[in-house]
Enzyme design. Sequence first.
Site, PDB file in Angstrom:
ATOM      1  N   TYR A 100      -0.648  50.715  41.822  1.00 34.44           N
ATOM      2  CA  TYR A 100      -2.106  50.536  41.794  1.00 34.44           C
ATOM      3  C   TYR A 100      -2.574  50.123  43.202  1.00 34.44           C
ATOM      4  O   TYR A 100      -1.942  49.274  43.846  1.00 34.44           O
ATOM      5  CB  TYR A 100      -2.438  49.454  40.767  1.00 34.44           C
ATOM      6  CG  TYR A 100      -3.882  49.063  40.753  1.00 34.44           C
ATOM      7  CD1 TYR A 100      -4.847  49.917  40.229  1.00 34.44           C
ATOM      8  CD2 TYR A 100      -4.292  47.841  41.265  1.00 34.44           C
ATOM      9  CE1 TYR A 100      -6.178  49.555  40.228  1.00 34.44           C
ATOM     10  CE2 TYR A 100      -5.634  47.481  41.263  1.00 34.44           C
ATOM     11  CZ  TYR A 100      -6.572  48.336  40.740  1.00 34.44           C
ATOM     12  OH  TYR A 100      -7.886  47.984  40.747  1.00 34.44           O
ATOM     13  N   ASP A 115       3.889  46.088  35.985  1.00 29.73           N
ATOM     14  CA  ASP A 115       2.474  46.222  35.668  1.00 29.73           C
ATOM     15  C   ASP A 115       2.401  47.188  34.488  1.00 29.73           C
ATOM     16  O   ASP A 115       2.653  48.382  34.636  1.00 29.73           O
ATOM     17  CB  ASP A 115       1.721  46.768  36.893  1.00 29.73           C
ATOM     18  CG  ASP A 115       0.220  46.848  36.655  1.00 29.73           C
ATOM     19  OD1 ASP A 115      -0.184  47.020  35.491  1.00 29.73           O
ATOM     20  OD2 ASP A 115      -0.547  46.762  37.640  1.00 29.73           O
ATOM     21  N   LYS A 175      -8.664  46.544  31.370  1.00 32.77           N
ATOM     22  CA  LYS A 175      -8.499  47.921  30.916  1.00 32.77           C
ATOM     23  C   LYS A 175      -8.370  47.965  29.385  1.00 32.77           C
ATOM     24  O   LYS A 175      -9.337  47.711  28.714  1.00 32.77           O
ATOM     25  CB  LYS A 175      -7.313  48.541  31.644  1.00 32.77           C
ATOM     26  CG  LYS A 175      -7.335  48.312  33.176  1.00 32.77           C
ATOM     27  CD  LYS A 175      -8.516  48.971  33.857  1.00 32.77           C
ATOM     28  CE  LYS A 175      -8.768  48.467  35.273  1.00 32.77           C
ATOM     29  NZ  LYS A 175      -7.631  48.460  36.182  1.00 32.77           N
TER      30      LYS A 175
HETATM   31  C1  LIG Z   1      -7.212  47.741  37.306  1.00 35.01           C
HETATM   32  C2  LIG Z   1      -5.770  47.558  37.536  1.00 35.01           C
HETATM   33  C3  LIG Z   1      -5.270  46.409  38.163  1.00 35.01           C
HETATM   34  C4  LIG Z   1      -6.168  45.322  38.714  1.00 35.01           C
HETATM   35  O1  LIG Z   1      -6.872  44.699  37.706  1.00 35.01           O
HETATM   36  P1  LIG Z   1      -8.312  43.987  37.928  1.00 35.01           P
HETATM   37  O2  LIG Z   1      -8.599  43.481  36.562  1.00 35.01           O
HETATM   38  O3  LIG Z   1      -9.245  45.035  38.431  1.00 35.01           O
HETATM   39  O4  LIG Z   1      -8.107  42.911  38.936  1.00 35.01           O
HETATM   40  C5  LIG Z   1      -3.897  46.297  38.328  1.00 35.01           C
HETATM   41  N1  LIG Z   1      -3.075  47.262  37.915  1.00 35.01           N
HETATM   42  C6  LIG Z   1      -3.510  48.387  37.322  1.00 35.01           C
HETATM   43  C7  LIG Z   1      -2.532  49.434  36.898  1.00 35.01           C
HETATM   44  C8  LIG Z   1      -4.867  48.585  37.106  1.00 35.01           C
HETATM   45  O5  LIG Z   1      -5.304  49.702  36.529  1.00 35.01           O
END
Ligand SMILES: *Cc1c(COP(=O)(O)O)cnc(C)c1O
Length: 384
Positions: A102, A174, A199
């Site tokens: 990301y 992640d 998300k």
């Molecule tokens: C959006 C996202 C993040 C960061 O998250 P935020 O809530 O925007 O700080 C990290 N990893 C992935 C895969 C993401 O899609």
Amino acid sequence: MTGKSHGINTICTHTGELEDKQFKGAISPLYMSTSYAFEDVDVKRYPRYFNTPNQVALAKKMAALEHGEAALIFGSGMAAVSTSLFAFLHNGDHVVLQNTLYGGTSNLVVEEFAKFGIEYSFTKDLKPESFEAEIRKNTKVIYIETPSNPLLTITDIKAVAEIAKKHELVSMIDNTFASPVNQNPIDFGIDVVIHSATKYMGGHSDILAGTVISSEEHINTIFQLAKNFGGSLSDYTVWLLERSIKTMGIRVKAQNKNAKKIAKFLERHPDIEKVYYPGLKSHPDYALAKSQMHGFGGMLSFELKAGLDAGLFQKKLNLIKSSMSLAGIESTILSPTLTSHALLTPEERENQGIRDGLMRFSLGIEEKEDLIADIEQALVEVRS
Ligand SMILES: *Cc1c(COP(=O)(O)O)cnc(C)c1O
């Protein structure tokens, strides 16, 4: 109520809920206090100590969702990512990171780590041996992300977790793109699971949050730094996030279904060059994805045939909106070339496999027929 004995929708709906002893209301009461009396209590409750009633309750749900022992709720996904990494990496340490991460996570590493004397290596590809090849004497952490953004590549979770164990490293993932509905990395030996709860957990494009799930011991290590960094989430948003997660199982399963249907539709379409979806048999890592995911997720990418304008295609869509974020109940699309990867040179983009006609598609819960009709009419416009 512990999670592992229950199915996903039961955990989503019930685990960790606070009882309304006063009025017997159906949902968890919201405790907005930033100040709690000391008398007769053994914990100093304070929102930045991650221990208010609503935070503790939601953390129980998070831990159950990911089959972990404990969890922390953060003010953003990046607060969860940065606090977790810095908790295990000190001056002089080294971290091995997957090459496709990301963008925010790459930025954190490339822009900040040198200031703190932390060394890092990105793998050359996603093969387990490529992770092992980067390990040095001072390596402390291995960090992966699967499925990846935007090409939905798959990393072998179990193989990487085993390499981490062999070298006594902390493994982190992640897990945002999969959500806990589709993938539970702790079952494959991963130590620390991170989500941008912005998300799929939030799921309605109205909450910014993050979470980390792990063993009691690792969560305590992360907590010691987290209280100093101060990235906790407002209890009101914690409460909203708990409400959102109640429907996460059914939302994500509907999104999985839409993604698979649309991926198959696009794969057959003469205007589409290529479809990237781990649930398609044509995906190079279909078998691996199947072995470590319960569902293939609601994200896919596809390339328009050469000569078809991605920007125009995006403009001609009516139902499907173009948007930077993802995973909401509404379908959204973006052109990485025009947005997330716009600052790279065309050559850098090509090296990462990001072609000009690439579109990243986040499937919502709309009826698939309506999504297909929208794509069809936009392609007609782009062709003419
Ligand atoms: C959006 C996202 C993040 C960061 O998250 P935020 O809530 O925007 O700080 C990290 N990893 C992935 C895969 C993401 O899609």
